[in-house]
Design a protein around this motif. Structure first.
Motif, PDB file in Angstrom:
ATOM      1  N   SER A  50       0.833  -1.208   0.000  1.00  0.00           N
ATOM      2  CA  SER A  50       0.000   0.000   0.000  1.00  0.00           C
ATOM      3  C   SER A  50       0.862   1.251   0.000  1.00  0.00           C
ATOM      4  CB  SER A  50      -0.930   0.009   1.217  1.00  0.00           C
ATOM      5  OG  SER A  50      -1.831  -1.071   1.154  1.00  0.00           O
ATOM      6  N   ARG A  56      -4.623  -0.498  -2.702  1.00  0.00           N
ATOM      7  CA  ARG A  56      -5.381   0.598  -2.103  1.00  0.00           C
ATOM      8  C   ARG A  56      -6.291  -0.008  -1.037  1.00  0.00           C
ATOM      9  NH1 ARG A  56      -6.766   3.540  -6.465  1.00  0.00           N
ATOM     10  NH2 ARG A  56      -8.181   1.919  -7.175  1.00  0.00           N
ATOM     11  N   SER A  57      -6.320   0.623   0.102  1.00  0.00           N
ATOM     12  CA  SER A  57      -7.120   0.141   1.220  1.00  0.00           C
ATOM     13  C   SER A  57      -8.233   1.143   1.510  1.00  0.00           C
ATOM     14  CB  SER A  57      -6.223  -0.015   2.454  1.00  0.00           C
ATOM     15  OG  SER A  57      -6.994  -0.405   3.564  1.00  0.00           O
ATOM     16  N   LEU A  65      -9.405  -4.239   0.417  1.00  0.00           N
ATOM     17  CA  LEU A  65      -8.211  -4.042  -0.407  1.00  0.00           C
ATOM     18  C   LEU A  65      -8.528  -4.266  -1.870  1.00  0.00           C
ATOM     19  CD1 LEU A  65      -5.828  -6.212   1.779  1.00  0.00           C
ATOM     20  CD2 LEU A  65      -5.796  -3.715   1.629  1.00  0.00           C
ATOM     21  N   ALA A  68      -4.254  -0.992  -6.808  1.00  0.00           N
ATOM     22  CA  ALA A  68      -4.277   0.454  -7.002  1.00  0.00           C
ATOM     23  C   ALA A  68      -4.244   0.824  -8.486  1.00  0.00           C
ATOM     24  CB  ALA A  68      -3.113   1.115  -6.271  1.00  0.00           C
TER      25      ALA A  68
END
Length: 140
Positions: A50, A56-57, A65, A68
């Motif tokens: 990340s 991306r969280s 999750l 990204a």
């Protein structure tokens, strides 16, 4: 060259995460279950991935999750560097002390070797790693 266990686990975790593409978000627990890795290890790897902008969280209900960027735009080199830092086979290339540096005729060539290695890893996309055995036989 041998990857650290953490870099290996990062590749395994990202491969599992890529299989969720289009299927919404996943969680560290789910990735741990799918990969057989311990949850704390996956959480540590997810944190590094990340921070590197590969995962991306999202918090809260419906969170989780996700990649990204598209799996095709993420390479093995990206994943390894997220965990290990720049790909370098010898410490002298990264500025570390070397006992034979003054007489070393090879040092000027290590950047070329490292670039070739990084290039080879950059040519392997996450899409390739996320394919299951069934998908591989269907393609062949």
């Amino acid at each position: 060259m041998r990857l650290s266990n953490l870099a290996d686990y990062a590749v395994v975790t990202m491969s599992a995460a890529a299989r969720h593409c289009g299927g919404g978000r996943t969680s560290a627990s789910e990735l741990a279950s799918e990969t057989g890795l311990p949850v704390p290890t996956v959480q540590k790897v997810v944190s590094k991935l990340s921070a590197a902008g590969l995962l991306r969280s999202t918090r809260g209900a419906g969170g989780g999750l996700q990649l990204a960027r598209p799996a095709a735009a993420i390479s093995v080199a990206d994943i390894v560097e997220a965990v290990e830092g720049p790909i370098a086979l010898t410490p002298c290339v990264t500025g570390s002390e070397c006992a034979v540096e003054e007489n070393c005729a090879v040092k000027p060539h290590w950047p070329v070797v490292n670039a070739a290695l990084r290039g080879a890893l950059a040519d392997i996309s996450l899409v390739q790693l996320a394919r299951t055995e069934t998908q591989e036989t269907e393609v062949a």
